[in-house]
Design an enzyme around this catalytic site. Structure first.
Site, PDB file in Angstrom:
ATOM      1  N   ASP A   1       0.828  -1.235   0.028  1.00  0.00           N
ATOM      2  CA  ASP A   1      -0.176   0.136   0.003  1.00  0.00           C
ATOM      3  C   ASP A   1       0.781   1.174  -0.022  1.00  0.00           C
ATOM      4  O   ASP A   1       1.878   1.277   0.305  1.00  0.00           O
ATOM      5  CB  ASP A   1      -0.938  -0.094   1.245  1.00  0.00           C
TER       6      ASP A   1
ATOM      7  N   ASN B   1     -10.864  -2.514  -5.298  1.00  0.00           N
ATOM      8  CA  ASN B   1     -10.256  -1.411  -6.113  1.00  0.00           C
ATOM      9  C   ASN B   1     -10.811  -1.199  -7.330  1.00  0.00           C
ATOM     10  O   ASN B   1     -10.532  -0.158  -8.188  1.00  0.00           O
ATOM     11  CB  ASN B   1      -8.899  -2.011  -6.288  1.00  0.00           C
TER      12      ASN B   1
HETATM   13  C1  IPE Z   1      -5.577  -2.616  -0.123  1.00  0.00           C
HETATM   14  O1  IPE Z   1      -4.950  -1.357  -0.437  1.00  0.00           O
HETATM   15  C2  IPE Z   1      -5.427  -3.523  -1.295  1.00  0.00           C
HETATM   16  C3  IPE Z   1      -4.183  -3.661  -1.735  1.00  0.00           C
HETATM   17  C4  IPE Z   1      -3.066  -3.203  -1.712  1.00  0.00           C
HETATM   18  C5  IPE Z   1      -4.192  -4.059  -3.482  1.00  0.00           C
HETATM   19  P1  IPE Z   1      -6.147  -0.298  -0.435  1.00  0.00           P
HETATM   20  O2  IPE Z   1      -5.450   1.159  -0.732  1.00  0.00           O
HETATM   21  O3  IPE Z   1      -7.251  -0.588  -1.298  1.00  0.00           O
HETATM   22  O4  IPE Z   1      -7.048  -0.249   1.019  1.00  0.00           O
HETATM   23  P2  IPE Z   1      -7.768   0.571   1.698  1.00  0.00           P
HETATM   24  O5  IPE Z   1      -8.756   1.220   0.890  1.00  0.00           O
HETATM   25  O6  IPE Z   1      -6.830   1.689   2.144  1.00  0.00           O
HETATM   26  O7  IPE Z   1      -8.604   0.057   2.871  1.00  0.00           O
HETATM   27  C1  IPE Z   2      -1.582   0.315  -3.314  1.00  0.00           C
HETATM   28  O1  IPE Z   2      -1.265   1.615  -3.342  1.00  0.00           O
HETATM   29  C2  IPE Z   2      -1.928  -0.313  -4.737  1.00  0.00           C
HETATM   30  C3  IPE Z   2      -3.226  -0.801  -4.854  1.00  0.00           C
HETATM   31  C4  IPE Z   2      -4.196  -0.656  -4.036  1.00  0.00           C
HETATM   32  C5  IPE Z   2      -3.550  -1.100  -6.376  1.00  0.00           C
HETATM   33  P1  IPE Z   2      -2.664   2.611  -3.623  1.00  0.00           P
HETATM   34  O2  IPE Z   2      -2.896   2.862  -4.815  1.00  0.00           O
HETATM   35  O3  IPE Z   2      -3.716   2.191  -2.652  1.00  0.00           O
HETATM   36  O4  IPE Z   2      -2.011   3.970  -2.894  1.00  0.00           O
HETATM   37  P2  IPE Z   2      -2.231   4.705  -1.587  1.00  0.00           P
HETATM   38  O5  IPE Z   2      -3.086   4.037  -0.349  1.00  0.00           O
HETATM   39  O6  IPE Z   2      -3.613   5.714  -2.180  1.00  0.00           O
HETATM   40  O7  IPE Z   2      -1.354   5.913  -1.102  1.00  0.00           O
HETATM   41 MG    MG Z   3      -3.911   2.643  -0.630  1.00  0.00          MG
END
Ligand code: IPE
Ligand code: IPE
Ligand code: MG
Length: 230
Positions: A11, A59
């Protein structure tokens, strides 16, 4: 007990990019580079299973442009990293609702899965994955068997549920790392995580370094896993 299965909630790609005034997709690109490095750390640490949370069922709610960029990056990375998988002798496995993936993404994944299926060490990539979705999938499979008279509903125990998860042969994760400081599972491996050790680092995924990896493994080595015992 050693660390046989490491799972990572990757993340913070978006925040990494935003902090640099870059589009979020640049964060995903940088995050892909981190995956390359982490594969090497895991090989050196003798870790047998590495599970990466790459895209959740939730997502899909993101803007179409970001989802599209992520899917394109996936295919590009897979094509680019197939030699690395062979070099490290790692088997790729995809876990999640494959039917949601664009056909070309699914085809690229299936090709690499087939090409690497003989290797013992595994890289499991969770795509369109949801822990609740997975448990519902297992429940449907068991209900079908019961409706066909092939199993007695009273015989359904934890082992029966576990046998109908996406990858029943993979042991539960020993350690789950989450980057970017968020203190939640976000629907990751809900069933399998019951006794996993959790480690959260504030480091954003693109910045996740060998030192961060070492720190997580050192913390794990100091944990006392009691599984409800004393
Ligand atoms: C969790 O991250 C999913 C992945 C790393 C693929 P998210 O960014 O989607 O999670 P939330 O929304 O912060 O809980
Ligand atoms: C994790 O990074 C990757 C996926 C969930 C695809 P994020 O895209 O969630 O990055 P933040 O949490 O918005 O910084
Ligand atoms: Mg995230």
């Amino acid at each position: 007990m050693g660390l046989r299965h490491l799972a990572i909630i990757m993340d913070g790609n978006g925040r990494w990019a935003q902090a640099r005034g870059l589009p979020r997709t640049e964060g995903h690109r940088a995050g892909g580079e981190t995956v390359r490095r982490v594969l090497g750390y895991c090989r050196d640490a003798g870790i047998r299973y590495l599970t990466l949370y790459a895209f959740s069922v939730e997502n899909w709610k993101r803007p179409a442009a970001e989802v599209g960029a992520l899917m394109r990056l996936l295919v590009a990375h897979l094509a680019g990293e197939e030699p690395l998988l062979h070099e490290h002798r790692v088997r790729l496995r995809v876990m999640g609702r494959r039917e949601d993936l664009p056909p070309e993404v699914d085809a690229a994944l299936a090709r690499v899965e087939r090409a690497t299926e003989a290797y013992e060490r595994q890289l499991i990539v969770c795509l369109s994955y949801g822990g609740r979705t997975e448990i519902a999938h297992a429940a449907r499979a068991l209900a079908r068997l019961a409706a066909q008279g092939e199993i007695d509903p009273e015989s359904i125990d934890e082992a029966a549920v576990a046998r109908h998860l996406y990858l029943p042969d993979v042991p539960d994760p020993d350690l789950i790392i989450r980057t970017s400081g968020e203190l939640r599972l976000s629907n990751f491996l809900l069933w399998q995580a019951s006794y996993a050790e959790l480690y959260v680092t504030p480091t954003l995924w693109p910045d996740f370094s060998e030192a961060d990896f070492r720190a997580a493994l050192d913390a794990f080595a100091r944990r006392s896993r009691r599984y409800g015992g004393i």
